[in-house]
Design a protein around this motif. Structure first.
Motif, PDB file in Angstrom:
ATOM      1  N   TRP A   1     -47.832 -27.025  28.256  1.00 44.71           N
ATOM      2  CA  TRP A   1     -47.873 -26.839  26.822  1.00 44.71           C
ATOM      3  C   TRP A   1     -48.948 -27.159  25.966  1.00 44.71           C
ATOM      4  O   TRP A   1     -49.054 -26.566  24.752  1.00 44.71           O
ATOM      5  N   ASP A   2     -50.099 -28.682  25.855  1.00 45.87           N
ATOM      6  CA  ASP A   2     -51.449 -28.620  25.510  1.00 45.87           C
ATOM      7  C   ASP A   2     -51.791 -27.111  24.968  1.00 45.87           C
ATOM      8  O   ASP A   2     -52.690 -27.083  24.593  1.00 45.87           O
TER       9      ASP A   2
ATOM     10  N   GLN B 133     -50.862 -24.381  23.853  1.00 49.28           N
ATOM     11  CA  GLN B 133     -51.216 -24.772  21.851  1.00 49.28           C
ATOM     12  C   GLN B 133     -52.778 -24.368  21.446  1.00 49.28           C
ATOM     13  O   GLN B 133     -53.110 -24.031  20.560  1.00 49.28           O
TER      14      GLN B 133
END
Length: 194
Positions: free
Chosen positions: A32-33, A36
């Motif tokens: 997820w990081d 982003q």
């Protein structure tokens, strides 16, 4: 008319050394990081007329997180690894070293009881060749790195063994232009991807 198909490799769900055959795990926090951090650069691809993804949870989640709202394509699924599904290469090698060696050496071999590398490349290539070409449209497809490698082998008409020499990193992009039977690999400057 030429079609432009940009593959976005799905964010990872595990460290590279722990990648598993037909890995159906969802994105972890590191994945997820990564999404982003890459979103700003990859967001312009959402303007593509058609947006697709592999059926894996991490491909779907990557596409959704990037704002693509992709349509799942079964033809973009990972290679069917039969009884090796869920294993790492090291685990498969520990259990069946001769079978793994045979599989790595023979693109038409299926010692695991699944799909051969040659069949996998042909399946992904068939999907690529059947994309609609009307008006030279743009397509984005979020897929597992293995699917991107298979598409490149097919598009470049490279020997199947070339598959093992292509490194596709998570969230990298690869663009093919052309039409059925005639594909070209396109390199863009980072700022000109859209």
């Amino acid at each position: 008319m030429a079609l432009r198909v940009t593959f976005v490799a799905a964010a990872r769900s595990s460290p590279l050394l722990a990648e598993r055959f037909e890995d159906d795990r969802p994105l972890d926090q590191a994945g997820w990081d990564e999404v982003q951090r890459s979103a700003q650069e990859l967001l312009p691809l959402s303007a593509a007329e058609l947006r697709y993804c592999s059926p894996t949870p991490r491909s779907r989640a990557t596409g959704d997180a990037l704002g693509y709202a992709p349509l799942v394509q079964l033809a973009l699924r990972d290679c069917d690894m039969g009884r090796w599904r869920g294993l790492t290469l090291g685990e498969a090698m520990a259990r069946e070293p001769e079978a793994v060696d045979a599989w790595l050496a023979d693109p038409s071999g299926v010692p695991h009881g699944g799909e051969s590398l040659l069949s996998f490349v042909t399946r992904v290539g068939g999907w690529l060749d059947t994309r609609p070409v009307a008006d030279g449209g743009r397509i984005v497809a979020v897929a597992e790195p293995s699917v991107v490698r298979a598409a490149l082998v097919y598009a470049l008409k490279a020997p199947p063994s070339t598959y093992w020499n292509i490194d596709v990193r998570p969230l990298s992009t690869t663009t093919l232009t052309g039409h059925a039977g005639r594909w070209n690999l396109r390199f863009d400057a980072a700022s000109a991807r859209a």
